[in-house]
Design a protein around this motif. Structure first.
Motif, PDB file in Angstrom:
ATOM      1  N   LEU A  20      25.480  61.938  24.741  1.00 46.55           N
ATOM      2  CA  LEU A  20      25.042  60.562  24.961  1.00 46.55           C
ATOM      3  C   LEU A  20      24.099  60.122  23.844  1.00 46.55           C
ATOM      4  O   LEU A  20      24.238  59.024  23.289  1.00 46.55           O
ATOM      5  CB  LEU A  20      24.355  60.435  26.317  1.00 46.55           C
ATOM      6  N   ALA A  21      23.168  60.976  23.496  1.00 47.12           N
ATOM      7  CA  ALA A  21      22.249  60.661  22.397  1.00 47.12           C
ATOM      8  C   ALA A  21      23.008  60.466  21.090  1.00 47.12           C
ATOM      9  O   ALA A  21      22.700  59.554  20.306  1.00 47.12           O
ATOM     10  CB  ALA A  21      21.208  61.762  22.245  1.00 47.12           C
ATOM     11  N   GLN A  28      24.307  52.866  17.236  1.00 47.61           N
ATOM     12  CA  GLN A  28      23.114  52.028  17.101  1.00 47.61           C
ATOM     13  C   GLN A  28      23.128  50.855  18.086  1.00 47.61           C
ATOM     14  O   GLN A  28      22.726  49.750  17.754  1.00 47.61           O
ATOM     15  CB  GLN A  28      22.955  51.547  15.661  1.00 47.61           C
ATOM     16  N   VAL A  29      23.569  51.120  19.319  1.00 46.11           N
ATOM     17  CA  VAL A  29      23.627  50.065  20.331  1.00 46.11           C
ATOM     18  C   VAL A  29      22.248  49.670  20.847  1.00 46.11           C
ATOM     19  O   VAL A  29      22.103  48.598  21.431  1.00 46.11           O
ATOM     20  CB  VAL A  29      24.537  50.429  21.533  1.00 46.11           C
ATOM     21  N   MET A  30      21.262  50.551  20.649  1.00 45.83           N
ATOM     22  CA  MET A  30      19.886  50.222  21.022  1.00 45.83           C
ATOM     23  C   MET A  30      18.939  51.060  20.176  1.00 45.83           C
ATOM     24  O   MET A  30      19.327  52.120  19.683  1.00 45.83           O
ATOM     25  CB  MET A  30      19.622  50.433  22.516  1.00 45.83           C
ATOM     26  N   GLU A  33      13.577  54.162  20.577  1.00 51.33           N
ATOM     27  CA  GLU A  33      12.486  54.099  21.542  1.00 51.33           C
ATOM     28  C   GLU A  33      12.959  53.558  22.885  1.00 51.33           C
ATOM     29  O   GLU A  33      12.580  54.073  23.939  1.00 51.33           O
ATOM     30  CB  GLU A  33      11.339  53.234  21.001  1.00 51.33           C
ATOM     31  N   GLN A  34      13.779  52.545  22.865  1.00 55.97           N
ATOM     32  CA  GLN A  34      14.310  51.967  24.102  1.00 55.97           C
ATOM     33  C   GLN A  34      15.207  52.976  24.819  1.00 55.97           C
ATOM     34  O   GLN A  34      15.112  53.158  26.033  1.00 55.97           O
ATOM     35  CB  GLN A  34      15.089  50.690  23.808  1.00 55.97           C
ATOM     36  N   PHE A  35      16.059  53.632  24.069  1.00 55.58           N
ATOM     37  CA  PHE A  35      16.957  54.637  24.643  1.00 55.58           C
ATOM     38  C   PHE A  35      16.167  55.756  25.316  1.00 55.58           C
ATOM     39  O   PHE A  35      16.429  56.112  26.469  1.00 55.58           O
ATOM     40  CB  PHE A  35      17.866  55.201  23.545  1.00 55.58           C
ATOM     41  N   ILE A  36      15.183  56.289  24.610  1.00 54.98           N
ATOM     42  CA  ILE A  36      14.383  57.389  25.145  1.00 54.98           C
ATOM     43  C   ILE A  36      13.631  56.939  26.400  1.00 54.98           C
ATOM     44  O   ILE A  36      13.604  57.656  27.405  1.00 54.98           O
ATOM     45  CB  ILE A  36      13.410  57.932  24.070  1.00 54.98           C
ATOM     46  N   THR A  37      13.056  55.762  26.372  1.00 49.08           N
ATOM     47  CA  THR A  37      12.322  55.237  27.531  1.00 49.08           C
ATOM     48  C   THR A  37      13.239  55.069  28.735  1.00 49.08           C
ATOM     49  O   THR A  37      12.891  55.458  29.858  1.00 49.08           O
ATOM     50  CB  THR A  37      11.657  53.895  27.181  1.00 49.08           C
ATOM     51  N   GLU A  38      14.405  54.496  28.522  1.00 53.25           N
ATOM     52  CA  GLU A  38      15.342  54.275  29.625  1.00 53.25           C
ATOM     53  C   GLU A  38      15.902  55.587  30.175  1.00 53.25           C
ATOM     54  O   GLU A  38      16.078  55.728  31.388  1.00 53.25           O
ATOM     55  CB  GLU A  38      16.460  53.334  29.190  1.00 53.25           C
ATOM     56  N   MET A  39      16.147  56.539  29.306  1.00 50.17           N
ATOM     57  CA  MET A  39      16.646  57.833  29.783  1.00 50.17           C
ATOM     58  C   MET A  39      15.562  58.593  30.543  1.00 50.17           C
ATOM     59  O   MET A  39      15.849  59.231  31.547  1.00 50.17           O
ATOM     60  CB  MET A  39      17.176  58.664  28.611  1.00 50.17           C
ATOM     61  N   THR A  64      18.625  65.704  19.312  1.00 46.27           N
ATOM     62  CA  THR A  64      19.954  65.258  18.874  1.00 46.27           C
ATOM     63  C   THR A  64      19.853  63.926  18.147  1.00 46.27           C
ATOM     64  O   THR A  64      20.429  63.748  17.071  1.00 46.27           O
ATOM     65  CB  THR A  64      20.910  65.136  20.073  1.00 46.27           C
ATOM     66  N   PHE A  65      19.129  62.982  18.738  1.00 51.73           N
ATOM     67  CA  PHE A  65      18.976  61.661  18.133  1.00 51.73           C
ATOM     68  C   PHE A  65      18.337  61.796  16.746  1.00 51.73           C
ATOM     69  O   PHE A  65      18.818  61.209  15.774  1.00 51.73           O
ATOM     70  CB  PHE A  65      18.117  60.768  19.036  1.00 51.73           C
ATOM     71  N   ASP A  66      17.264  62.582  16.645  1.00 53.39           N
ATOM     72  CA  ASP A  66      16.573  62.763  15.365  1.00 53.39           C
ATOM     73  C   ASP A  66      17.487  63.397  14.319  1.00 53.39           C
ATOM     74  O   ASP A  66      17.511  62.964  13.164  1.00 53.39           O
ATOM     75  CB  ASP A  66      15.326  63.624  15.542  1.00 53.39           C
TER      76      ASP A  66
END
Length: 79
Positions: A20-21, A28-30, A33-39, A64-66
Motif C-alpha cells: 500500500l505504501a 503520489q495520490v497524497m 504526511e497525510q498518508f502516514i497520519t491516515e494510516m 517502504t515509502f522512504d
C-alpha cells in the motif's frame, strides 16, 4: 526491493502495508504526511488492543515509502 526491514518491523513478511505504501509513493495520490497520519488512525481503530501491530505496520509503511521516495528521486536525476 529488500524485505528484511519488513520482517524486522512485522516479525515476518506481510506485504499488505508495504505494498500500500509503495502504491501511494509511486502514484503520489497524497502527500506522505497525510498518508502516514491516515494510516495511523486506521490502524489505531483496527488494532486498538494490539499496539505492537500498529507499531510494526507504521514502521513498514514509513520505511517502504522512504525507500521508494529515494529511489524515485534518484531515477528523476538520471533523466
Amino acid at each position: 526491493m529488500e524485505y528484511s526491514f519488513q520482517r524486522e518491523a512485522l516479525g515476518k513478511y506481510f506485504p499488505n502495508s508495504p505494498m500500500l505504501a509503495a502504491a501511494v509513493a509511486v502514484s503520489q495520490v497524497m502527500p506522505k504526511e497525510q498518508f502516514i497520519t491516515e494510516m495511523q488512525a486506521s490502524y489505531q481503530h483496527k488494532f486498538a488492543k494490539k499496539p505492537e501491530v500498529i507499531e510494526g505496520n507504521m514502521l513498514a509503511l514509513t520505511r517502504t515509502f522512504d525507500a521508494l521516495e529515494d529511489a524515485l528521486k534518484g531515477a528523476k536525476s538520471l533523466v
